[in-house]
Design an enzyme around this catalytic site. Structure first.
Site, mmCIF file in Angstrom:
data_model
loop_
_atom_site.group_PDB
_atom_site.id
_atom_site.type_symbol
_atom_site.label_atom_id
_atom_site.label_comp_id
_atom_site.label_asym_id
_atom_site.label_seq_id
_atom_site.Cartn_x
_atom_site.Cartn_y
_atom_site.Cartn_z
ATOM 1 C CB CYS A 47 -0.915 -0.017 1.227
ATOM 2 S SG CYS A 47 -2.046 1.389 1.270
ATOM 3 C CB CYS A 51 -1.459 3.637 8.216
ATOM 4 S SG CYS A 51 -2.500 4.376 6.935
ATOM 5 C CB CYS A 54 -0.840 -0.474 8.214
ATOM 6 S SG CYS A 54 -1.677 -1.638 7.125
ATOM 7 C CB CYS A 91 -15.371 -7.316 6.651
ATOM 8 S SG CYS A 91 -16.667 -7.279 7.871
ATOM 9 C CB CYS A 124 -18.488 -4.966 5.546
ATOM 10 S SG CYS A 124 -17.487 -3.589 6.133
ATOM 11 C CB CYS A 184 -18.146 -0.224 9.472
ATOM 12 S SG CYS A 184 -17.033 -1.061 10.604
ATOM 13 N NE ARG A 256 -18.028 -5.852 13.689
ATOM 14 C CZ ARG A 256 -18.654 -5.097 12.795
ATOM 15 N NH1 ARG A 256 -17.986 -4.242 12.068
ATOM 16 N NH2 ARG A 256 -19.954 -5.194 12.618
HETATM 17 N N1 SAM Z 1 -6.797 0.418 3.365
HETATM 18 C C1 SAM Z 1 -8.044 0.530 3.987
HETATM 19 C C2 SAM Z 1 -8.084 1.647 5.013
HETATM 20 O O1 SAM Z 1 -7.048 2.140 5.383
HETATM 21 O O2 SAM Z 1 -9.180 2.017 5.405
HETATM 22 C C3 SAM Z 1 -8.541 -0.743 4.620
HETATM 23 C C4 SAM Z 1 -7.662 -1.658 5.383
HETATM 24 S S1 SAM Z 1 -7.074 -1.081 6.964
HETATM 25 C C5 SAM Z 1 -5.986 -2.395 7.272
HETATM 26 C C6 SAM Z 1 -8.467 -1.202 8.058
HETATM 27 C C7 SAM Z 1 -8.288 -0.842 9.500
HETATM 28 O O3 SAM Z 1 -7.632 -1.891 10.185
HETATM 29 C C8 SAM Z 1 -7.441 0.367 9.839
HETATM 30 O O4 SAM Z 1 -8.125 1.564 9.693
HETATM 31 C C9 SAM Z 1 -7.113 0.112 11.301
HETATM 32 O O5 SAM Z 1 -8.109 0.657 12.123
HETATM 33 C C10 SAM Z 1 -7.124 -1.407 11.408
HETATM 34 N N2 SAM Z 1 -5.760 -1.926 11.608
HETATM 35 C C11 SAM Z 1 -4.813 -2.093 10.676
HETATM 36 N N3 SAM Z 1 -3.674 -2.556 11.201
HETATM 37 C C12 SAM Z 1 -3.892 -2.690 12.523
HETATM 38 C C13 SAM Z 1 -3.084 -3.131 13.619
HETATM 39 N N4 SAM Z 1 -1.814 -3.478 13.444
HETATM 40 N N5 SAM Z 1 -3.634 -3.159 14.852
HETATM 41 C C14 SAM Z 1 -4.930 -2.777 15.017
HETATM 42 N N6 SAM Z 1 -5.728 -2.345 14.022
HETATM 43 C C15 SAM Z 1 -5.230 -2.300 12.791
HETATM 44 FE FE1 SF4 Z 2 -2.843 1.177 3.403
HETATM 45 FE FE2 SF4 Z 2 -2.746 -0.075 5.753
HETATM 46 FE FE3 SF4 Z 2 -3.098 2.578 5.671
HETATM 47 FE FE4 SF4 Z 2 -5.087 0.944 4.839
HETATM 48 S S1 SF4 Z 2 -4.292 1.102 6.909
HETATM 49 S S2 SF4 Z 2 -4.335 2.810 3.829
HETATM 50 S S3 SF4 Z 2 -3.875 -0.734 3.953
HETATM 51 S S4 SF4 Z 2 -1.279 1.452 4.966
#
Ligand code: SAM
Ligand code: SF4
Ligand code: DTB
Length: 330
Positions: A47, A51, A54, A91, A124, A184, A256
């Site tokens: 990606c 973030c 992530c 989802c 979702c 959500c 959730r």
């Molecule tokens: N890329 C999309 C986005 O950013 O909305 C969808 C996927 S993203 C992985 C979805 C959500 O997963 C993030 O907004 C975050 O809240 C949660 N998430 C991702 N990595 C995480 C982690 N290591 N621990 C807890 N929550 C996590």
């Molecule tokens: Fe990309 Fe992860 Fe950020 Fe979603 S949460 S935008 S998958 S880096």
């Protein structure tokens, strides 16, 4: 709910807060039910966004293999298995900044959605940023809810992400609401924020118009290779307090209990359910990280006399309250 009210609730003596949250919960959700949702990462890794939590960000070396968008048949198989195991919501997540109408990937996602929607579960997706036309197309294809978290307070957000803004997140959420999908939206605890940040996040969520249909509360899973890999776990009582305040501030939402349950005891999860959580991700894997084993979750629900929630595929998105402003005040 205003920040000062949220803070006053949060600071109540622990059992007084739980008692109030429980009363709201019993009024809105009298059935002793927990919704089981299954997650599937349909496009993993690589990606463009940064973030800090992530594992799928291309900015960090997390050891994750980048994958292409999954095949429709494979996704359908996983969705059927999830339904057979008792999930009522499927989802699908994709590691993208966002999706654009007319691209091959977006057309492929629409096809996947159409086939999963035919199974009668809530559908979702979480695909990053959306414009109005992408949101409409997803709704037409059969998406019932769109997951797009604000993740933390607007003040703390720039410490976590630099490749998009908090306002970008809100714009996508507005597009989702305008297209008639349920929202959500929630966040993550344990990213170096303080209690004020957590309550600011709740203030904004509770001011959405309509309020979110579901609110995922994630506890950070510290993924190796990410900037947050060494972060301390969230205190259980802080998590329970936040769930209780969420239940009071957003009474009709499914709250959730999301990422991070592998590090929580059964007793901690039971307190979360008592305080207002009424949904979990179910199945051995979240998107890339592990989740408790299904049989352990079923055992826990049985011990607590909680039942998996029955499907409600006809559920409409919550309606806009015309007496309230559309945008939350930042
Ligand atoms: N890329 C999309 C986005 O950013 O909305 C969808 C996927 S993203 C992985 C979805 C959500 O997963 C993030 O907004 C975050 O809240 C949660 N998430 C991702 N990595 C995480 C982690 N290591 N621990 C807890 N929550 C996590
Ligand atoms: Fe990309 Fe992860 Fe950020 Fe979603 S949460 S935008 S998958 S880096
Ligand atoms: C949400 O708030 N939590 C889920 C879902 N929405 C998409 C994702 C949790 C991801 C946990 C880390 C991982 O599996 O990579």
């Amino acid at each position: 709910m205003r920040y000062s009210d949220l803070r006053a609730h949060y600071r109540l003596p622990f059992f007084d807060l739980l008692k109030e949250a429980r009363a709201v919960h019993e009024e809105q959700w009298p059935e002793n039910e927990v919704q089981l949702c299954t997650l599937l990462s349909i496009k993993t890794g690589g990606c463009s966004e940064d973030c800090a939590y992530c594992s799928q960000s291309a900015h960090y070396d997390t050891g994750l293999e980048k994958e292409v968008l999954m095949d429709k048949g494979q996704v359908l198989e996983r969705a059927e298995a999830a339904r057979a195991n008792g999930s009522t919501r499927f989802c699908m997540g994709a590691a993208w900044k966002g999706v654009r109408e007319g691209t091959e990937n977006f057309n492929h996602v629409l096809e996947i959605v159409r086939s999963v929607a035919s199974l009668g579960m809530e559908v979702c997706v979480t695909l990053g940023e959306l414009g109005p036309s992408e949101a409409n197309k997803l709704r037409e294809a059969g998406v019932t809810a769109y997951n797009h978290n604000i993740d933390t307070s607007p003040e703390h957000y720039p410490n976590i992400v630099s490749t998009h803004t908090f306002e970008d997140r809100l714009a996508t959420i507005r597009n989702v609401q305008d297209a008639g999908m349920s929202v959500c939206c929630g966040g993550i605890l344990g990213m170096g924020e303080d209690v004020d940040d957590r309550l600011r996040m709740l203030e904004i969520l509770s001011q959405f118009n309509p309020q979110p249909e579901s609110v995922p509360i994630n506890s950070l899973i510290p993924m190796p290779g990410t900037p947050l890999e060494n972060t301390e776990p969230v205190d259980t009582f802080d998590l329970v307090r936040l769930i209780a305040v969420t239940r009071i501030a957003i009474p009709k939402a499914k709250v959730r209990l999301s990422a991070g349950r592998t590090r929580m005891s059964d007793e901690a999860q039971a307190l979360c359910f008592f305080a207002g959580a009424n949904s979990i991700f179910y199945g051995d894997k979240l998107l890339t990280a592990p989740n408790p084993r299904s049989h352990a979750d079923i055992q826990l629900l049985e011990k607590l006399d909680l039942h998996p929630q029955a499907p409600d595929p006809g559920k409409e998105a919550p309606e806009t309250d015309t007496s309230r402003p559309l945008e939350p005040s930042l």
